[in-house]
Design an enzyme around this catalytic site. Structure first.
Site, PDB file in Angstrom:
ATOM      1  N   ASP A  34       0.763  -1.165  -0.016  1.00 24.38           N
ATOM      2  CA  ASP A  34      -0.096  -0.028  -0.013  1.00 24.38           C
ATOM      3  C   ASP A  34       0.625   1.428  -0.101  1.00 24.38           C
ATOM      4  O   ASP A  34       0.461   2.236  -0.730  1.00 24.38           O
ATOM      5  CB  ASP A  34      -1.008   0.031   1.396  1.00 24.38           C
ATOM      6  CG  ASP A  34      -2.051  -1.052   1.184  1.00 24.38           C
ATOM      7  OD1 ASP A  34      -2.069  -1.843   0.444  1.00 24.38           O
ATOM      8  OD2 ASP A  34      -2.758  -1.196   2.137  1.00 24.38           O
ATOM      9  N   TYR A  37       1.890   2.316  -3.335  1.00 22.26           N
ATOM     10  CA  TYR A  37       1.039   2.950  -3.998  1.00 22.26           C
ATOM     11  C   TYR A  37       0.677   4.336  -3.490  1.00 22.26           C
ATOM     12  O   TYR A  37       0.515   5.089  -4.563  1.00 22.26           O
ATOM     13  CB  TYR A  37      -0.531   1.787  -3.856  1.00 22.26           C
ATOM     14  CG  TYR A  37      -1.627   2.435  -4.465  1.00 22.26           C
ATOM     15  CD1 TYR A  37      -2.003   2.065  -5.831  1.00 22.26           C
ATOM     16  CD2 TYR A  37      -2.540   3.164  -3.827  1.00 22.26           C
ATOM     17  CE1 TYR A  37      -3.218   2.695  -6.198  1.00 22.26           C
ATOM     18  CE2 TYR A  37      -3.714   3.744  -4.294  1.00 22.26           C
ATOM     19  CZ  TYR A  37      -4.174   3.623  -5.527  1.00 22.26           C
ATOM     20  OH  TYR A  37      -5.057   4.065  -6.203  1.00 22.26           O
ATOM     21  N   GLU A 125     -25.831 -17.026 -11.887  1.00 21.82           N
ATOM     22  CA  GLU A 125     -25.093 -15.605 -11.209  1.00 21.82           C
ATOM     23  C   GLU A 125     -25.569 -15.645  -9.736  1.00 21.82           C
ATOM     24  O   GLU A 125     -26.898 -15.810  -9.747  1.00 21.82           O
ATOM     25  CB  GLU A 125     -25.206 -14.517 -11.790  1.00 21.82           C
ATOM     26  CG  GLU A 125     -24.735 -14.627 -13.313  1.00 21.82           C
ATOM     27  CD  GLU A 125     -25.132 -13.449 -14.225  1.00 21.82           C
ATOM     28  OE1 GLU A 125     -25.438 -12.382 -13.656  1.00 21.82           O
ATOM     29  OE2 GLU A 125     -24.949 -13.602 -15.417  1.00 21.82           O
ATOM     30  N   LYS A 127     -27.585 -13.244  -7.136  1.00 21.08           N
ATOM     31  CA  LYS A 127     -28.340 -12.228  -7.011  1.00 21.08           C
ATOM     32  C   LYS A 127     -27.932 -11.020  -5.998  1.00 21.08           C
ATOM     33  O   LYS A 127     -28.255 -11.226  -5.011  1.00 21.08           O
ATOM     34  CB  LYS A 127     -29.942 -12.568  -6.984  1.00 21.08           C
ATOM     35  CG  LYS A 127     -30.726 -11.414  -7.290  1.00 21.08           C
ATOM     36  CD  LYS A 127     -32.302 -11.688  -7.386  1.00 21.08           C
ATOM     37  CE  LYS A 127     -32.938 -10.514  -7.886  1.00 21.08           C
ATOM     38  NZ  LYS A 127     -33.087  -9.400  -7.002  1.00 21.08           N
ATOM     39  N   ASP A 129     -27.544  -8.337  -3.631  1.00 23.33           N
ATOM     40  CA  ASP A 129     -28.652  -7.442  -2.968  1.00 23.33           C
ATOM     41  C   ASP A 129     -27.973  -5.884  -2.665  1.00 23.33           C
ATOM     42  O   ASP A 129     -27.648  -5.637  -1.577  1.00 23.33           O
ATOM     43  CB  ASP A 129     -28.738  -8.290  -1.673  1.00 23.33           C
ATOM     44  CG  ASP A 129     -30.369  -7.664  -1.107  1.00 23.33           C
ATOM     45  OD1 ASP A 129     -31.054  -6.924  -2.056  1.00 23.33           O
ATOM     46  OD2 ASP A 129     -30.785  -8.218  -0.342  1.00 23.33           O
ATOM     47  N   TYR A 235     -20.263  -4.556  -9.083  1.00 27.15           N
ATOM     48  CA  TYR A 235     -20.088  -5.879  -9.692  1.00 27.15           C
ATOM     49  C   TYR A 235     -20.983  -5.674 -11.134  1.00 27.15           C
ATOM     50  O   TYR A 235     -21.831  -5.444 -10.992  1.00 27.15           O
ATOM     51  CB  TYR A 235     -20.727  -7.236  -8.887  1.00 27.15           C
ATOM     52  CG  TYR A 235     -19.931  -7.580  -7.897  1.00 27.15           C
ATOM     53  CD1 TYR A 235     -18.710  -8.366  -7.773  1.00 27.15           C
ATOM     54  CD2 TYR A 235     -19.816  -6.799  -6.429  1.00 27.15           C
ATOM     55  CE1 TYR A 235     -17.824  -8.710  -6.893  1.00 27.15           C
ATOM     56  CE2 TYR A 235     -18.972  -6.907  -5.538  1.00 27.15           C
ATOM     57  CZ  TYR A 235     -18.092  -7.907  -5.655  1.00 27.15           C
ATOM     58  OH  TYR A 235     -17.354  -8.280  -4.658  1.00 27.15           O
ATOM     59  N   LYS A 302     -29.744 -17.031 -16.212  1.00 30.53           N
ATOM     60  CA  LYS A 302     -29.882 -16.430 -17.610  1.00 30.53           C
ATOM     61  C   LYS A 302     -29.643 -17.686 -18.635  1.00 30.53           C
ATOM     62  O   LYS A 302     -28.529 -18.291 -18.512  1.00 30.53           O
ATOM     63  CB  LYS A 302     -29.075 -15.320 -17.842  1.00 30.53           C
ATOM     64  CG  LYS A 302     -29.332 -14.149 -16.819  1.00 30.53           C
ATOM     65  CD  LYS A 302     -28.113 -13.125 -16.796  1.00 30.53           C
ATOM     66  CE  LYS A 302     -28.382 -12.130 -15.798  1.00 30.53           C
ATOM     67  NZ  LYS A 302     -27.368 -11.145 -15.483  1.00 30.53           N
ATOM     68  N   LYS A 326     -34.962 -17.103  -6.067  1.00 27.30           N
ATOM     69  CA  LYS A 326     -35.067 -16.600  -4.664  1.00 27.30           C
ATOM     70  C   LYS A 326     -34.656 -17.449  -3.794  1.00 27.30           C
ATOM     71  O   LYS A 326     -35.369 -18.705  -3.718  1.00 27.30           O
ATOM     72  CB  LYS A 326     -36.003 -15.685  -4.260  1.00 27.30           C
ATOM     73  CG  LYS A 326     -36.467 -14.506  -5.218  1.00 27.30           C
ATOM     74  CD  LYS A 326     -35.348 -13.409  -5.078  1.00 27.30           C
ATOM     75  CE  LYS A 326     -36.073 -12.220  -3.932  1.00 27.30           C
ATOM     76  NZ  LYS A 326     -36.888 -11.299  -4.423  1.00 27.30           N
ATOM     77  N   CYS A 420     -34.912 -14.483  39.876  1.00 31.10           N
ATOM     78  CA  CYS A 420     -34.617 -15.361  38.956  1.00 31.10           C
ATOM     79  C   CYS A 420     -36.059 -16.303  38.742  1.00 31.10           C
ATOM     80  O   CYS A 420     -36.836 -16.738  39.660  1.00 31.10           O
ATOM     81  CB  CYS A 420     -33.667 -16.434  39.485  1.00 31.10           C
ATOM     82  SG  CYS A 420     -33.628 -17.922  38.281  1.00 31.10           S
ATOM     83  N   CYS A 423     -35.597 -20.051  40.031  1.00 34.12           N
ATOM     84  CA  CYS A 423     -35.214 -20.181  41.594  1.00 34.12           C
ATOM     85  C   CYS A 423     -35.385 -19.053  42.183  1.00 34.12           C
ATOM     86  O   CYS A 423     -35.443 -19.494  43.621  1.00 34.12           O
ATOM     87  CB  CYS A 423     -33.648 -20.750  41.731  1.00 34.12           C
ATOM     88  SG  CYS A 423     -32.700 -19.601  41.899  1.00 34.12           S
ATOM     89  N   CYS A 438     -28.427 -14.593  37.359  1.00 29.38           N
ATOM     90  CA  CYS A 438     -29.054 -15.190  38.617  1.00 29.38           C
ATOM     91  C   CYS A 438     -27.935 -15.477  39.581  1.00 29.38           C
ATOM     92  O   CYS A 438     -27.023 -15.979  39.254  1.00 29.38           O
ATOM     93  CB  CYS A 438     -29.838 -16.395  38.148  1.00 29.38           C
ATOM     94  SG  CYS A 438     -30.156 -17.451  40.040  1.00 29.38           S
ATOM     95  N   CYS A 444     -29.290 -23.280  41.751  1.00 32.64           N
ATOM     96  CA  CYS A 444     -30.535 -22.777  40.692  1.00 32.64           C
ATOM     97  C   CYS A 444     -30.545 -24.253  39.856  1.00 32.64           C
ATOM     98  O   CYS A 444     -29.704 -24.392  39.108  1.00 32.64           O
ATOM     99  CB  CYS A 444     -30.257 -21.582  40.055  1.00 32.64           C
ATOM    100  SG  CYS A 444     -31.250 -21.237  38.751  1.00 32.64           S
TER     101      CYS A 444
END
Ligand code: IVH
Length: 686
Positions: A34, A37, A125, A127, A129, A235, A302, A326, A420, A423, A438, A444
Site C-alpha cells: 500500500d 501505491y 449468477e 443475485k 442484494d 459488480y 440466464k 430466490k 430469577c 429459583c 441469577c 438454581c
C-alpha cells in the site's frame, strides 16, 4: 520540470496507478505494498498541482472531492433497465425451463443447435442484494452513472459512483469503444457495513438496517465526499449499447469480456446445462450464502446464448430468458406474544420473544432471542409489538427491529425481572454490564441442568449417550444434583426412567465409567467456570500441571497464565473459593475421576515450541481434537491452513488439498503412526 516531460510523467503515473487500482480493487490481488501505491498517488497529485491544466476527469486523483450537488438530474435510459421475474422453488424453475424450451423449440426448429443441445445452457449468477446502476462509457471514459429508477428514467449519480474504486473511470485494454453501457450492482460488503454501523453507533448516529439500504443511502448523497468514505463495490452483470466493440454471443463470455475491460464480476458465476446444473448451483450458493462477502437474496439464471435470448424476448417488464431463483427470505414480520427470560448455565438471563409463528430463513420460527436486558431497553420491545425477525443459516433467530408505528395503544414496557424466574434468587446486573445473572449458583435448577449438560458434553467429559433428555429426567427425578452424583448412579436408578431399556442402561453406565479417566484440560473445561473455554482450560492445565497449585492460585498468579486477564482471573479465583465447588471437585476425585498430571510450564521442555503444525484428513486412533491438544502441549501452534510458515503437516486418511499444498511447498508430512510415535517419545501416549 518541462511541460512536455510532465505530460509524459503524468501519463506514466496514471497508467501505473490504474493498473494497481485494478489489481487491488477488482482482482483482489495487489502486486505492491500500500505504501508504494500511496507514493505513486502522491507523486501524481504533486505533478498535477504543478500543471493544473493537465488534470483530466479520468485521472485517478479525480475520484474524490467534487463539490456537493444541489439536486439530482434525471436520466432517461436509452435501453430500459428491466427487472426479473422470480421463482421460489425448483418446481417453479422447472416450469420456467420447460416454457423456454417449448418456445425455443417452436421458434428455432430450423436451426439444428437445439437438437445438439437438448438442455438449455445457462449462465448462473448470484443475485446481489444492492442497487442496480448503469454506467455509460464514451470513447472509453465514464461519462455518466445512473440509478435504475423506474426502469425508464433514473437519477444521475455520476459524482458518487466515480468514488467507487472498482468502477473504472476509463476502460482497460486497447479497443476503445465509441459507446458502451455496463450494468451491474453496487453493494456494500457485509464487513464494511458492520464497521460503518459500529462507527455510527459509537458516534450516536443512526444505523442502517441492512447493507442494501446503506449502499442506496450512500449513493443518494449530494455530497460525493460522503460516498467516497463508504465501502462500496461494483459488480458488473451485463452490457448494452456496445458501439465499436464486439461482445461474444454468450452471457458467460460477455462477463469474461467485461473483466478484460476492467470490471469486477462475481466469483460465483458459472455456466452449465439444464435444470440439474441450476439446482446444484442454487444449493451450493445457498449453502455458502453466509460466508460470501456480500449479501445475496437468490441466484439469477440466464439463458446463456444471446441469440436464444433474443428469440425468447420480453414479457411486460421482464425478460423471458432470465429469472431470479430466490432464496428463502431471512427477514419476516410477526408479532410478539410474550417476552420470557431463560436462565443459562452460567446464570445469565436471556430475554426471549415468543412469536406468532412465521416462516423465515427456510423454517418456521416461534422464538427469537432479544440478547440481553440492554437490548430490550434499547429497542423498547413490548408484548403485542410487530417486529422484524431475522434468521440466517443455522444462527438463532433474532428480533432486529420494532415497528413502532404498528404498536397497539395499550402496550407497556417490559418489566425486567429482579428475581430469577427459575429459583427466585436475586438477579444481579453489574452497572456497566449488559448481562444480568441469577445469583443462585449451583442451587438454581436451571444452572444445575445446564452445568451438567456442559459437564457431560463431547468436548468436556465426553460421556457418550448422555444427552440433554436424560439429564433433564435425572435432575427432575431427583437422582442427581451435581456432576459427582453421576458417577454413583446404579442400574436400578436408570431403569425406571422413561424409555430406558436394559441395554441402554448398561451402555450409559459403561460410558459414565469410561469417562472417569480423562485429561486435566477436559476436566477444567467441564467444571463450567465462567470465562474458561477450551483454550483457557488448556492454558491453565499447562501452566499449573496439577490441580492443587491451581486451587491455591490467587488472581495475580492466574494472570501470569498466557491470555488470562483480570476478569477471567477473578472468575476462576471466585469459583475455587466457593466451598460447594471444592466439595464437588473432591467428590469427583473420590468417585474415581482421574487424569494424568501434566508437566507444568516451568518444568516442561517444549520440543515443538515455535513450530506451526497443520492437521488434515481423519486420524483413526487419536481424532483431530486430541491430536491438536497434544501437539499444543508440546508447544506447537496448530493452524488451519498450510503456508510457507508451516513446520509440519499430519496427514490422516483421505487428506486432500492441504496435503497437496504441503507437498508442493516441500513441507514435511507425517502419517498418524509417525505422529503417535512422536507423541509417545515425549510421554504423551494415546
Ligand atoms: S440481470 C434483464 N443479474 O435484480 C435483466 N440482475 O429484479 C436484468 N440483480 O434490478 C437484471 N444481481 O438489481 C441481473 N446477476 C444479476 C443480478 C441482478 C442482482 C438485481 C438487479 C435488478 C434486479 C432484478
Amino acid at each position: 520540470m518541462q511541460r512536455q516531460d510532465a505530460v509524459r510523467e503524468i501519463e506514466r503515473l496514471r497508467a501505473q496507478i490504474r493498473h494497481h487500482n485494478h489489481r487491488y480493487y477488482v482482482l483482489d490481488d495487489p502486486e505492491i505494498p500500500d505504501s508504494d501505491y500511496d507514493q505513486l498517488f502522491v507523486s501524481l497529485r504533486n505533478l498535477e498541482s504543478g500543471f493544473p491544466d493537465l488534470v483530466t476527469p479520468d485521472s485517478p486523483t479525480q475520484r474524490v472531492g467534487g463539490e456537493p450537488l444541489s439536486g439530482f438530474q434525471t436520466v432517461t435510459h436509452e435501453v430500459p433497465m428491466l427487472s426479473l421475474d422470480n421463482v421460489f422453488s425448483i418446481g417453479e424453475f422447472l416450469d420456467f425451463d420447460r416454457k423456454a424450451r417449448e418456445r425455443l423449440g417452436g421458434l428455432i426448429k430450423s436451426a439444428d443447435d437445439l437438437f445438439a443441445e437438448p438442455e438449455i445452457p445457462y449462465c448462473a449468477e448470484p443475485k446481489l442484494d444492492g442497487l442496480a446502476i448503469s454506467l455509460l462509457y464514451e470513447n472509453g471514459l465514464l461519462v455518466r452513472a445512473a440509478t435504475r429508477g423506474d426502469g425508464a428514467t433514473g437519477e444521475d449519480i455520476t459524482h458518487n459512483v466515480r468514488t467507487i474504486p472498482s468502477v473504472p473511470l476509463r476502460l482497460l485494454g486497447d479497443t476503445v469503444p465509441a459507446r458502451l453501457e455496463v450494468r451491474g450492482e453496487v453493494v456494500m460488503p457485509k464487513a464494511g457495513f458492520l464497521k460503518l454501523n459500529e462507527r455510527a453507533a459509537a458516534q450516536g448516529e443512526k444505523q442502517f438496517a441492512n447493507p442494501r439500504n446503506a449502499a442506496a443511502g450512500s449513493l443518494r448523497q449530494l455530497d460525493p465526499r460522503i460516498a467516497a468514505k463508504r465501502p462500496l463495490e461494483f459488480y458488473a452483470y451485463g452490457a448494452v449499447q456496445a458501439i465499436g466493440i464486439d461482445f461474444p454471443p454468450s452471457q458467460f463470455e460477455t462477463l469474461q469480456k467485461l473483466v478484460t475491460l476492467g470490471f469486477r464480476i462475481s466469483q460465483e458465476v458459472k455456466r452449465g446445462h439444464g435444470t440439474g446444473f441450476v439446482q446444484d448451483f442454487y444449493a451450493d450458493v445457498l449453502a455458502r450464502r453466509d460466508s460470501l462477502a456480500y449479501e445475496i437474496d437468490g441466484v439469477v439464471i440466464k439463458v446463456d446464448n444471446v441469440r436464444w435470448q433474443q428469440e425468447l424476448g420480453f414479457v411486460s417488464r421482464a425478460p423471458r430468458w432470465a429469472t431470479a431463483f430466490k432464496f428463502p427470505a431471512q427477514e419476516a414480520i410477526t408479532t410478539v406474544e410474550a417476552i420470557e427470560f431463560q436462565v443459562g448455565r452460567t446464570g445469565a438471563l436471556t430475554p426471549v420473544a415468543r412469536l406468532a409463528p412465521v416462516f423465515v430463513g427456510g423454517v418456521t420460527v416461534s422464538n427469537a432471542t432479544l440478547h440481553n436486558f440492554d437490548e430490550v431497553e434499547r429497542m423498547d420491545v413490548r408484548v403485542g409489538d410487530s417486529v422484524i425477525v431475522y434468521r440466517a443459516g443455522d444462527v438463532i433467530p433474532k428480533v432486529v427491529r420494532v415497528l413502532v408505528d404498528r404498536r397497539p395503544a395499550n402496550s407497556h414496557p417490559v418489566d425486567l425481572p429482579t428475581c430469577c424466574p427459575v429459583c427466585g434468587s436475586d438477579v444481579e446486573r453489574p452497572e456497566d454490564e449488559a448481562i444480568a445473572r441469577c445469583s443462585g449458583g449451583l442451587f438454581c435448577p436451571a444452572q444445575q441442568k445446564e452445568a451438567l449438560k456442559h459437564f457431560v458434553s463431547r468436548r468436556a467429559m465426553d460421556i457418550e449417550g448422555l444427552g440433554d433428555k436424560w439429564i433433564e429426567q435425572l435432575v427432575d427425578q431427583g437422582l442427581i444434583r451435581s456432576s459427582a452424583d453421576l458417577f454413583v448412579l446404579g442400574k436400578d436408578d436408570l431403569l425406571p426412567l422413561d424409555r430406558m431399556g436394559d441395554k441402554s442402561a448398561d451402555n450409559l453406565l459403561a460410558a459414565i465409567s469410561h469417562s472417569k479417566s480423562t485429561t486435566f484440560p477436559r476436566f477444567l473445561f467441564a467444571l463450567g467456570i465462567r470465562g474458561v473455554g477450551e483454550a483457557t482450560a488448556l492454558a491453565l492445565a499447562r501452566h499449573f500441571g496439577r490441580l492443587e497449585p491451581l486451587l491455591a492460585a490467587d488472581e495475580e498468579a492466574l494472570m501470569r497464565v498466557p491470555d488470562i486477564g483480570p476478569v477471567v482471573a477473578e472468575s476462576i479465583a471466585t469459583f475455587f473459593r466457593q466451598p460447594h465447588n471444592i466439595e464437588i471437585i473432591q467428590r469427583l476425585r473420590e468417585v474415581g475421576v482421574v487424569w494424568p498430571d501434566i508437566e507444568a510450564d516451568a518444568e516442561r521442555e517444549q520440543p515443538l515450541a515455535g513450530q506451526t503444525w497443520v492437521l488434515t484428513g481423519s486420524l483413526a486412533t487419536l481424532g483431530r481434537e486430541q491430536a491438536k491438544e497434544k501437539l499444543m502441549l508440546l508447544g506447537a501452534k496448530v493452524a488451519g491452513s498450510v503456508s510457507k510458515k508451516t513446520s509440519c503437516v499430519v496427514a490422516g486418511e483421505a487428506a486432500g488439498s492441504k496435503l497437496a499444498e504441503a507437498e508442493k511447498l516441500g513441507i514435511p508430512v507425517l502419517d498418524e503412526d509417525a505422529l503417535l510415535a512422536l507423541l509417545a517419545s515425549h510421554g504423551l501416549q494415546s
